[in-house]
Design a protein around this motif. Sequence first.
Motif, mmCIF file in Angstrom:
data_model
loop_
_atom_site.group_PDB
_atom_site.id
_atom_site.type_symbol
_atom_site.label_atom_id
_atom_site.label_comp_id
_atom_site.label_asym_id
_atom_site.label_seq_id
_atom_site.Cartn_x
_atom_site.Cartn_y
_atom_site.Cartn_z
ATOM 1 N N UNK A 6 0.789 -1.214 0.000
ATOM 2 C CA UNK A 6 0.000 0.000 0.000
ATOM 3 C C UNK A 6 0.825 1.269 0.000
ATOM 4 N N UNK A 7 2.007 1.229 0.629
ATOM 5 C CA UNK A 7 2.804 2.452 0.764
ATOM 6 C C UNK A 7 3.729 2.693 -0.422
ATOM 7 N N UNK A 8 4.107 1.635 -1.125
ATOM 8 C CA UNK A 8 5.017 1.785 -2.266
ATOM 9 C C UNK A 8 4.202 2.064 -3.514
ATOM 10 N N UNK A 9 4.423 3.237 -4.100
ATOM 11 C CA UNK A 9 3.609 3.667 -5.234
ATOM 12 C C UNK A 9 4.294 3.513 -6.580
ATOM 13 N N UNK A 10 5.575 3.114 -6.594
ATOM 14 C CA UNK A 10 6.288 3.035 -7.871
ATOM 15 C C UNK A 10 7.484 2.104 -7.735
ATOM 16 N N UNK A 11 8.023 1.621 -8.856
ATOM 17 C CA UNK A 11 9.238 0.809 -8.795
ATOM 18 C C UNK A 11 10.398 1.550 -8.129
ATOM 19 N N UNK A 12 10.463 2.855 -8.330
ATOM 20 C CA UNK A 12 11.524 3.636 -7.697
ATOM 21 C C UNK A 12 11.412 3.570 -6.171
#
Length: 392
Positions: A112-118
């Motif tokens: 939920x907290x990670x919004x992108x591969x970066x």
Amino acid sequence: MALAPKTEDAETPNALPLWLGRLSFASLIAMAAAAPHSIAVSQTFWLLGITLLAARLAVGPRPRLRFSAIDGVLIAFVAWSVLSAALSYEPAISLDKLRSVGLFLVFYLARGAIASPRGARLVLYVLIISCMVNVIWTPLERIIGRGVEVHGIITEGPLGRNGMLDGDTILRVNGSRVGSAEELIAALQESPSAEIVYHRPDADKRFQISAADLAPGASPVERLGIGSWQPNRVWRAKGFYGHFTTYSEVLQLIASLVLGLGLAGAAAWKSSRPRADVTSISPTLRIAVFAGAFLLISVALLLSGTRASQLGLLVSGIVMVATLGSRKMLIAMLLAAIPVAAAGYFALQQTRQQDETNEYRITMWRDGARLATESSRHMLVGVGMDSIKERW
């Protein structure tokens, strides 16, 4: 799963969900930084992050959730744990222990907290770089040594009367670390009575002693009733944790992660066939960094003297290499495992009381097999987490 559209601005009405999402991601980063060193600190940031994420979902637009196979596995794990606790011989104890099962929410915090591969790469790199702190310190600590390892103990001397044996290492006096016989004597003379904590393979022991118990003599060695002392350099590495088992399990997981990233990078680089120019340096350097990190973690894992974690890392490595379909790499890994296993066995011999621990393990395995097979209830739902505390 994105928490908020990237076009949101802090000045818009949707600023609160945006900042809650950012703070939950920051908590995840802090948890990754703390995980290789402290359970308590990492759990604190996990609780903070999952709370912020729940608030984010409550006040803002909710992302579309997709049910996957791993969700099914996690839900089944939790359901079975609850069932086992409810049917425990000591339900009050087992139900209370379900708090630890709640750690499965770490998966949902990350998702939920990670919004992108970066963002995912940032979490991974923070975790690995943080782990490097303790794995670099672990062999350095071994070179420096610790405590006061005593030899030639006189049976009727102050240490011998309290059960210490040759090779035991005094670590602390009244909670303060000591690094020499002189420091030890000085610490004992500071108070009428002192608690000595000393290390013997696989255990830390303690006893009370007073300055009056010291033997007469001009040197610290004479007053302690020993022949000689030296810094101790043989113990099971535990990093900044309180126990080597926890440390080795964390190292195993992070080492598997590092190995997987390195193998994936090598496979991608090989398949892309980069030209021999400056652009090919970056992938090479990245793979070299992963290889160096894996080597350092492996050394620390060997120094922990924990066979189960070492075997777990070997199995995960074999599975990853086999998945790549490279026979040469698989053979090379198996051949490399031979000297590594020998080194691990040597480290194990130096840091364990083999007879006692092996006898204890055999007893536990035998009793565990008997307990699991004596009834269908035990086979299906166990006896309940920690019920053994009341029903030893």
